[in-house]
Motif scaffolding. Structure first.
Motif, mmCIF file in Angstrom:
data_model
loop_
_atom_site.group_PDB
_atom_site.id
_atom_site.type_symbol
_atom_site.label_atom_id
_atom_site.label_comp_id
_atom_site.label_asym_id
_atom_site.label_seq_id
_atom_site.Cartn_x
_atom_site.Cartn_y
_atom_site.Cartn_z
ATOM 1 N N ARG A 17 0.872 -1.167 0.000
ATOM 2 C CA ARG A 17 0.000 0.000 0.000
ATOM 3 C C ARG A 17 0.908 1.216 0.000
ATOM 4 O O ARG A 17 1.864 1.276 0.766
ATOM 5 N N THR A 22 -0.633 6.221 4.051
ATOM 6 C CA THR A 22 -0.486 6.100 5.500
ATOM 7 C C THR A 22 -0.094 7.434 6.115
ATOM 8 O O THR A 22 -0.565 7.798 7.196
ATOM 9 N N SER A 416 -3.282 -10.491 3.832
ATOM 10 C CA SER A 416 -4.309 -9.463 3.835
ATOM 11 C C SER A 416 -5.121 -9.541 5.112
ATOM 12 O O SER A 416 -5.445 -10.606 5.625
ATOM 13 N N GLN A 451 -5.872 -6.561 -4.836
ATOM 14 C CA GLN A 451 -4.835 -6.540 -3.826
ATOM 15 C C GLN A 451 -3.452 -6.545 -4.484
ATOM 16 O O GLN A 451 -3.253 -7.141 -5.541
#
Length: 1821
Positions: A17, A22, A416, A451
């Motif tokens: 990611r 973040t 995940s 994903q």
């Protein structure tokens, strides 16, 4: 030979990611506050590194760097993160469209280029930002090999950036980033095309061009040209969009939107000739000479009507040829274009070959670095291609060859957090939908569901041995052979451990060995009989020849091995049987194994030079021996058996070749170079791989070879040496081979840690080079070079005050010592200082805790400066104004005593109010205050205390004195003193800090602080808004502080906005329409002085005209009595504006000088033509007589003339300022004006001032001398003389001469000037109050009756001030005693008033200026500031500003210089004493002079200082050469400052104590006692028994060593190896040897040789022990080669091939003794075997090693190997073949014997020892 497709598993790193998301979540941003679209890209962190600091092994270390860097863009924000850490953030005023890294010419750092809507912002990693405005809209930017490419937008507005791929649109991140190119490649060129009118034509070109290149951030974008039909024209096709560029090769790819067609272009550098200019359709133009342009040449064009490629990237074929790859996602294909390389004018060209493109089915593809992770072709990283096939398989391709298949890891479903854990069989069913973000061997896998997972292909084996071997094979094998090897390594599942995360280093090595041994088995599988019995045909001979092999290599086609050519030609061979096919197969494997042997043997030789790779050597030698045995290379087998006889002696070689090759041996080459020179070295003794530029696998070997080559004097052409190897050499001068070797070691990143890894004998010549350069290395070396030679002091001089971020001296030399704490010996002086710090105050102090502003004056520097005496404590006591002073009164006072008490307290209060002026000078720039702390201003305590009444406090009676008026100016001075103690800040002072210290109500203290900050230059940070806020307070003292502070901070700048602010406060300059403003006279005086400071040295005519008029103008202020002070301020300002430039403007100055002399001499205001140019002045005349009031104007005009003609030697002006020579004229000049005239005259005639009594007597006119003689003669009649006038003139002339002397020798500590000024100070003191004479020949007694005491007091204090100016910063004891006496005087009649106390206070401050760390300069600016500060009219009270504004007394700050130098021990960081030898240039008064000082000391001025040298036996010498020039001293932070702000780093020699611990050198002599320790080793037991266990004993070696050195390794060695914990005799011998070696290394300051001594010493022990014992003591015999190198080094010193170091680097007797001992031991072992020498006979006859006695076979094999290597016995095959050539042979004992003479053997084997030749001869006879 086909191999199956291997199957490997990806290594799962994490679920991916973007870290920028973040970061946004951590910042608390919501989706409503940010745009939806974002961009990101991952890139290799090496892109951002400066290539100048990238070591060659950085590629190797990159395997440990698994953190990808990320650039994240959303809206106008850019986040650069490293792993999970934010590195930098950028916020743009507009939205960001694109970003990429790029390198530009002449800029070593990589640049982050950020494209915005209307500009291009370029960021450097160091934080610098350059904004490039764009004259046109840019749609995209791309990094190239020559700069930044810009593509112009079609509609001239910036649209959204096209998304070509997730790999390249945002950041053109490639695994290989262009580093610094060689000189000549991609040079800087400028194309400048001009029109006929001379205007720049770039604007018209920009409208015509569609593509540009930016070569430098400060240059304009340059248009790009395109070649069409042999002509060059401007690229002007807006639809031709760039979709890919490369910064490794000059190639770009484009897509034409209209034609829907792809193209590949080559970027060429062409001359900007008439051909290009004519393409612009401009007839009249001018092209700069040697200007270049960039031109695109189309080398490939695709088919039309094709959609744009979803991704374009660069890969490499198996033969290292670049491949451009186009991914067509719609067609599901990957299209390869193979580039053809060529050379033209030493530049690499890229072109296309016909039919050199192919397509494979693919959904997605990425470049990955797997099979050749450490190999680069120039700056091109060799990469493979990972393909996502249409069957949803991940396939790894190397060129056309598919190597293996990758599977998803089993744990991908459990990573995940959103998906529940799934069984492994379900995980396998995940569908891969895409690939992205490849960095090296790491990629992102996109699976169904969206994903993303970060996975690794495991490109670096964990085994360093396997990694190095694979790299060596990639570098050494022919591409076809390496391709075959890669197919075997990656193609079968047996070697899958190379790509498995769970694999160990052993399994990786075993997999590699199995592949290589598999090829050996293939070679051994073919029968030998057929080839031995059948003679090959001519055709077979041709196919097996080297010519055919080279032909196949040159005509190699990718993916097809060389053996394929043999198979194809087999169909044309007339003899197509299976035997011929097997022969060709065997030839193929023989060739690949031969190259494999060469490559791995290079790694083997590389490891032999690394002490830490012995375990890897044992593994590698077994493999090499098997390969050599398979190839029949008996010499190679013998080479390996000699090195490792314990491992290989039992293994027998296979059939030997008819003529086996001699294996390369690096030890043989090094020894040959030391014995015969580098030019005589055999290049065949080095592996061929070492001659390859950029080889990574054996870079260690290449470095050692290059160092030896340079050390032994080989030639050098660029990077290539005469020995054939390549080497980098750092910048710096080199006058000897040793210095050149050191620079090469620095450039190659070879430091002390690397030296310790070398065998002892190999490191000796390199340590020799370092030792030779240690004494006096060149001054222009880099810091790392100084650290390498052990001169950390010089390295710190290069660094400045501290090393760069992330570097330290230890990390540059010995990174493994970063966490080792050095041992330091505390010095007694610091302990005593700590005790003194608690007793600084005098015993009479009442409150010791009150802050006096001098707390931080005591530090290590001041303690060293003034030793152990109490001078500083006494100065602090004398200048303390924060505590009540003692008032001596009776125990029971009466009413009259109380009045006396108040009178005495008033006198003490006058002294207390004068103390801040001295305290400011004493504490000048001594305190480092944090910008977060408030400034503490000490209190000004005017109270007294009564010791006789238990220290009761008594205050001044406010009914008698105006206390508030008394405290006004003293509080101002107190604020100035508090501000002056601030040391220069690291960077600029903050505006906020100044505002933070500002009080709510106007304060005189803060006004003084503003003056101090201005004098120190800190007020530059204030804006005019801040200034207005201060002025709006309408507080006179604050306004004075602002005016003077701002002017002082901007001295000589003539800034208009500051000038306007100042002129507002001069009413005479207001226009008629200006509203009338009333300003205090002192405020107007401050404004005039501010004008002078602001225009200092400019000679601005209008300003000088204005100031000239102000000298005689009547002020409009409130105090008429301050007119003289106003005129003095105007005259001083006029002198500052025209400082020293009186002779520059002859005509203008004549008129100005006439007016000034009118102000001095008086007379009518004659308005002639010359004065018409000046404004009429009606207010400077006496209203009744029309005469100039010289009482007001003369002082200011005299000061102005003195400064205008300062040091001009103008006799004309000086003659007009001479003292009257007749009594009549003398009566018309005020005596105090005579003082000013003498000062002014001597400042003009600067060079004629001489510190002699005759010169001072020469200043006095004859009329005055005769008058004084008459006074002394009692019989003389002097009624006709005005005796008082003569005496007044005499004392003032004396005082003026003393002031002149003080200014001329300010800060010089001139002994003659000091004695002379002290003489006249005592003279004046004796005249005031007769005391015992302190000097001889004092004349003219009894002047007190002819002159008032006030005049004598003024002259006395002026002379004392001059004396302190000469001795400024010295703390001279005699002068300090005089000042302390003067301070203690008291006078009830008021003669010792505030002015006298101020002079004494300032004199004390000058004497200890800046705590003894600063002094005065004699530059023009400094002399002007001192003259204003020392103006010889002292105030009578604290508020007296009539003749001179008191704030001007602080101008001495502008004359100070921080010329004090301290020496800091670079190892301990402590300030130490060190002797310096200084050289001052020749002047008209003295010749070139050398003198010595002990630091801390004050250096001479820059104008006369030629050199400073650290001398003395305790510290390493260093010399600083200076250029004498009339410039001020270097300010703090100046990068050109050779003294680093007053810090001179020194390095103490090992074996010597510092001068603090050992002032007279007795402790350093204790090092000579260490030899007694060696003699008493045999008596240790008896000594211990006598002493018992209570006493430690007389010899504690570790304590003795710690006294001389803080090196932790030396102390640890002394503790472990030199103690008494040895039991037997052999241990005692070793201890004795260790003590001797320790003494040797300590006394000669060579601690690094401890390891060398021990390494050589242990050789004797292990060989002797092996002869005596049947056990195996050692496994290899490589140490003997190291010892032989040490002996060869010794021989090279004897014959002079190497320059002799400072004494012997290592004792020659020791080396000779070791060699003799080894030889005797081997001979002794030979005698034990018996006659004849059976082992040697067996070896020479059959090549067999000892096997007769199995229990001793390994031991005998080891000793036989030692024997063969020590005596250089050739291999058995060489001996047999040589003897066979002369008809002799070595047979068994029962065979016939042939005689061979010893001379003949010597001729055949010249390198073999004569003793071994004798043994061979005996065996033959």
């Amino acid at each position: 030979m086909a191999s199956g497709l291997g199957v490997h598993t990806l290594t799962l790193l994490r679920e991916f990611r973007p870290f920028g998301l973040t970061v946004e979540e951590a910042d608390g941003e919501t989706h409503e506050n940010r745009p939806e679209d974002y961009q990101y890209s991952l890139f290799n962190p090496q892109i951002t590194r400066d290539p100048r600091f990238l070591a060659e092994n950085s590629v190797t270390s990159a395997s440990c760097d698994q953190s990808d860097h990320e650039i994240f863009i959303r809206g106008n924000r850019l986040i650069w993160s490293a792993g999970s850490r934010v590195h930098k953030r950028y916020t743009s005023p507009t939205s960001i469209a694109m970003a990429c890294w790029c390198r530009m010419d002449s800029i070593s750092e990589p640049l982050l280029c950020v494209l915005q809507d209307d500009s291009l912002t370029i960021h450097s990693p160091s934080g610098e930002v350059v904004s490039v405005p764009l004259p046109f809209a840019v749609v995209s930017i791309w990094s190239s090999a020559f700069g930044l490419l810009l593509q112009r937008s079609i509609d001239d507005s910036l649209p959204s950036c096209p998304t070509f791929s997730s790999y390249s649109p945002l950041l053109n991140a490639r695994d290989s980033f262009r580093l610094n190119r060689e000189s000549g490649v991609g040079p800087q060129y400028n194309l400048s095309v001009h029109g006929s009118s001379g205007h720049n034509f770039i604007g018209d070109i920009s409208t015509m061009s569609s593509h540009f290149i930016l070569k430098h951030p400060l240059e304009e974008p340059q248009a790009i040209f395109v070649e069409e039909r042999g002509k060059s024209c401007i690229m002007n096709d807006l639809e031709e969009s760039i979709i890919w560029t490369s910064d490794a090769i000059p190639v770009i790819a484009t897509y034409h939107k209209g034609k829907m067609q792809h193209s590949v272009w080559r970027v060429d550098i062409v001359d900007a000739s008439v051909t290009i200019a004519s393409s612009l359709l401009v007839k009249d133009f001018v092209v700069e000479e040697q200007s270049k342009a960039y031109c695109l040449h189309k080398i490939w064009q695709g088919r039309s009507a094709q959609p744009v490629a979803s991704k374009v990237f660069l890969a490499t074929d198996v033969d290292e040829v670049p491949l451009i790859c186009f991914v067509f996602q719609e067609q599901k294909g990957l299209f390869f274009i193979r580039l053809q390389t060529g050379a033209r004018h030493k530049e690499i060209l890229y072109d296309m070959k016909p039919d050199m493109n192919w397509t494979i089915p693919a959904i997605a593809a990425l470049p990955v670095v797997v099979t050749r992770p450490r190999i680069k072709d120039g700056w091109l990283q060799l990469s493979d291609v990972l393909v996502l096939s249409t069957e949803n398989n991940l396939l790894l391709y190397s060129g056309r060859q598919c190597l293996c298949k990758y599977l998803l890891p089993t744990g991908i479903g459990r990573v995940s957090h959103d998906v529940k854990p799934l069984p492994s069989d379900v995980v396998r069913e995940f569908k891969i939908t895409g690939l992205g973000d490849a960095v090296g061997g790491r990629i992102n896998i996109i699976i169904s569901g969206g994903q993303m997972f970060r996975c690794s292909l495991r490109n670096y084996p964990m085994s360093s041995l396997a990694n190095d071997c694979i790299t060596a094979l990639a570098e050494g094998l022919h591409p076809s052979f390496y391709h075959h090897f890669v197919v075997m390594l990656w193609g079968n599942g047996g070697s899958s451990c190379l790509s498995s995360a769970e694999s160990s280093t052993d399994s990786e090595w075993e997999s590699l060995v199995s592949v290589i041994l598999g090829m050996c088995k293939q070679l051994d599988f073919f029968p030998q009989s057929q080839s031995d019995t059948t003679r090959p045909s001519s055709w077979e001979f041709l196919l097996n020849s080297k010519y055919h092999l080279n032909y196949c290599r040159s005509n190699f086609i990718t993916g097809i091995p060389v053996a394929w050519g043999h198979k194809q030609m087999e169909s044309h061979c007339p003899m197509g049987n299976s035997t011929a096919e097997q022969s060709r197969e065997k030839a193929f494997y023989a060739q690949i194994l031969t190259e494999t042997l060469d490559s791995l043997h290079a790694v083997y030789e590389n490891y032999k030079l690394d002490n830490l790779r012995k375990w890897d050597l044992e593994l590698l030698v077994v493999l090499l021996r098997n390969i050599a045995a398979s190839l029949g290379e008996s010499n190679y087998v013998d080479h390996y058996v000699r090195d490792f006889p314990s491992l290989l002696s039992n293994a027998r070689s296979s059939n030997s070749l008819a003529s086996p090759q001699t294996p390369p041996s690096v030890f043989r080459w090094l020894e040959s170079c030391l014995k015969h020179g580098c030019d005589s070295g055999n290049k065949d003794d080095l592996p061929p791989l070492v001659y390859r530029d950029g080889s990574v696998a054996i870079s260690w070997l290449r470095k050692i070879v290059s160092f030896y080559s340079l050390l032994l004097g080989t030639g050098r052409t660029g990077r290539k040496l005469g020995s054939g190897v390549y080497c980098n050499v750092s910048s710096g001068s080199a006058h000897s081979p040793e210095e050149l070797t050191v620079l090469a070691m620095v450039a190659e990143g070879f430091g002390s840690q690397q030296l310790d890894l070398l065998p002892a004998g190999v490191s000796l010549p390199l340590r020799h080079a370092l030792d030779r350069c240690r004494e006096s290395p060149p001054v222009d070396w880099p810091a790392a070079a100084y650290v390498l030679v052990g001169r950390e002091d010089l390295a710190m001089t290069c660094f400045g005050h501290k090393p760069p971020s992330g570097q330290s001296l230890v990390s540059l030399s010995s990174p493994y010592m970063l966490h080792v704490r050095p041992v330091t010996v505390p010095s007694s002086i610091f302990d005593a200082s700590a005790l003194d710090g608690n007793t600084v105050e005098n015993t009479d102090s009442l409150d010791g805790s009150a802050a006096d502003g001098m707390e931080q004056i005591f530090n290590s520097s001041t303690h060293l400066r003034f030793g152990r005496d109490l001078r500083l404590n006494e100065v602090r006591r004398l200048l303390c104004s924060a505590r009540p002073v003692a008032v001596q009164t009776p125990v029971n006072p009466s009413a009259s005593d109380q009045d006396l008490q108040q009178a005495q307290l008033w006198q003490l209060a006058q002294r207390t109010t004068a103390l801040p002026l001295g305290r400011g000078a004493f504490t000048l720039a001594t305190t480092s205050t944090l910008l977060t702390e408030a400034l503490v201003v000490p209190k000004l305590n005017l109270a007294g205390r009564l010791p006789s009444q238990q220290n009761a406090t008594v205050n001044l009676d406010p009914n008698i004195r105006n206390i508030q008026e008394l405290r006004s100016w003293p509080e101002f001075h107190n604020g100035v003193a508090a501000g002056l103690k601030l040391a220069p800040f690291q960077g600029k002072m903050s505006r906020a800090w100044i505002s933070y210290n500002k009080r709510e109500e106007p304060s005189v203290t803060h006004a003084g602080l503003l003056v101090a900050l201005g004098l120190l230059g800190h007020l530059r940070v204030l804006t005019m808004t801040d200034v207005y806020k201060y002025l709006s307070q309408e507080h006179d003292m604050t306004t004075v502080g602002v005016l003077l502070g701002m002017a002082a901070a901007h001295r000589g700048t003539m800034l208009p906005y500051i000038s306007k602010m100042i002129y507002v406060h001069i009413p005479s300059r207001h226009p008629a329409s200006f509203p009338e403003l009333e300003f205090a006279t002192l405020l107007q005086s401050a404004a005039l002085m501010s004008v002078g400071l602001l225009y200092e040295g400019s000679a601005h005519p209008l300003t000088m005209k204005i100031l000239l008029g102000e000298i005689g103008r009547r002020t409009a202020g409130d105090n008429v009595l301050e007119r003289e002070g106003y005129a003095v301020a105007a005259g001083s300002a006029l002198g500052l504006v025209g400082l020293g430039r009186g002779n520059d403007f002859i005509g203008y100055m004549d008129t100005l000088v006439d007016r000034l002399f009118q102000y001095i001499l008086g007379g009518k205001d004659l308005r002639n033509e010359r004065s018409a140019k000046f404004a009429p002045m009606t207010e400077d005349l006496n209203r009744s007589t029309g005469q100039v009031n010289v009482d007001v104007t003369a002082p200011g005009a005299t000061i102005a003339l003195a400064l205008l003609f300062l040091k001009t030697e103008s006799d004309v002006v000086a003659s007009k300022l001479s003292v009257p020579v007749t009594f009549f004229d003398l009566q018309f000049v005020r005596p105090d004006f005579l003082l000013l005239r003498v000062i002014a005259r001597n400042l003009i005639l600067w060079s004629r001032v001489c510190p002699s009594k005759d010169w001072i007597e020469g200043q006095i006119p004859e009329i005055v001398k005769k008058g004084l003689m008459t006074i002394e003669d009692d019989t003389s009649d002097f009624d006709d003389l005005d005796v008082e006038a003569l005496v007044q003139a005499y004392v003032n002339i004396l005082a003026g001469a003393c002031v002149s002397l003080g200014l001329r020798y300010a800060g010089t500590k001139n002994g003659h000037a000091q004695e002379l000024l002290n003489h006249y100070a005592v003279f004046f003191l004796n005249e005031i109050k007769p005391i015992p004479a302190m000097s001889r020949n004092i004349k003219h007694k009894g002047l007190m009756q002819y002159v008032d005491r006030g005049t004598l007091e003024t002259c006395l204090h002026i002379v004392v001030l001059s004396l302190s100016v000469v001795m400024a910063g010295s703390g001279h004891i005699q002068t300090f005693r005089l000042l302390r006496y003067l301070r203690g005087r008291n006078s009830v009649d008021g003669h010792i008033n505030y002015g006298s106390q101020m002079a004494v206070s300032m004199a004390i401050g000058f004497l200890f200026l800046g705590g003894g760390m600063r002094t005065f300069s004699t530059g023009n600016n400094a002399i002007a500031a001192l003259l204003i500060s020392l103006y010889p009219r002292l105030p009578t009270g604290p508020n007296d500003n009539r003749c001179h504004l008191q704030v001007f007394r602080h101008f001495y700050v502008l004359a100070t210089e921080a010329r004090c130098v301290q020496t800091v021990d670079v190892d301990t960081g402590l300030t130490v004493y060190a002797p310096l030898e200084m050289t001052i240039k020749e002047t008209e008064h003295h010749a070139e002079t050398n003198f010595s000082e002990v630091t801390p000391c004050i250096l001479p001025e820059r104008a006369i200082l030629k050199s400073v040298r650290v001398c003395g036996p305790r510290y390493w010498p260093q010399k600083i050469e200076l250029i004498t020039e009339e410039k001020p001293w270097w300010v703090a932070g100046d990068p050109d400052d050779p003294f680093n702000g007053g810090l001179l780093y020194v390095k103490r020699k090992v074996g010597a104590c510092s001068y603090v611990d050992d002032p007279i050198g007795c402790q350093s002599l204790l090092s000579r006692v260490m030899h007694k320790v060696c003699d008493t080793s045999g008596h240790s037991e008896s000594a211990t028994s006598v002493r018992g266990n209570s006493e430690p004993g007389p010899f504690k070696v570790d304590q003795l060593v710690s006294t001389f050195s803080a090196d932790p390794s030396l102390i640890a060695f002394a503790q472990l190896c030199c103690g008494y914990s040895w039991n037997n005799r052999s241990d005692a011998d070793f201890r004795e040897f260790c003590i001797q070696v320790l003494f040797e290394c300590v006394s000669k300051d060579r601690p690094a040789l401890l390891q060398t001594y021990l390494g050589l010493y242990t050789i004797i022990g292990i060989i002797s022990e092996q002869v005596k014992s049947c056990e195996v003591i050692f496994k290899d015999t490589i140490f003997l080669s190291s010892l032989k190198l040490a002996l060869a080094y010794n021989d090279a010193l004897v014959v002079g091939r190497l320059g002799c170091p400072r004494g012997d680097l290592i004792q020659r007797i020791f080396l000779a003794a070791i060699g003799k001992r080894v030889e005797e031991t081997l001979k002794h072992w030979q005698g034990q075997i018996g006659e004849p020498f059976s082992h040697l006979l067996e070896y020479l006859g059959k090549g067999n090693w000892p096997l007769m006695q199995p229990q001793h076979a390994i031991r005998d094999s080891l000793l036989l190997s030692c024997y063969l290597q020590w005596f250089n016995v050739p291999p058995s095959f060489v001996v047999k073949s040589s003897l066979g050539n002369i008809g002799s042979e070595i047979l068994l004992a029962e065979s016939p014997v042939h005689n061979v003479s010893l001379p003949l053997l010597r001729f055949m084997f010249p390198d073999t020892h004569i003793y071994a030749l004798g043994e061979i001869s005996r065996l033959l006879t």
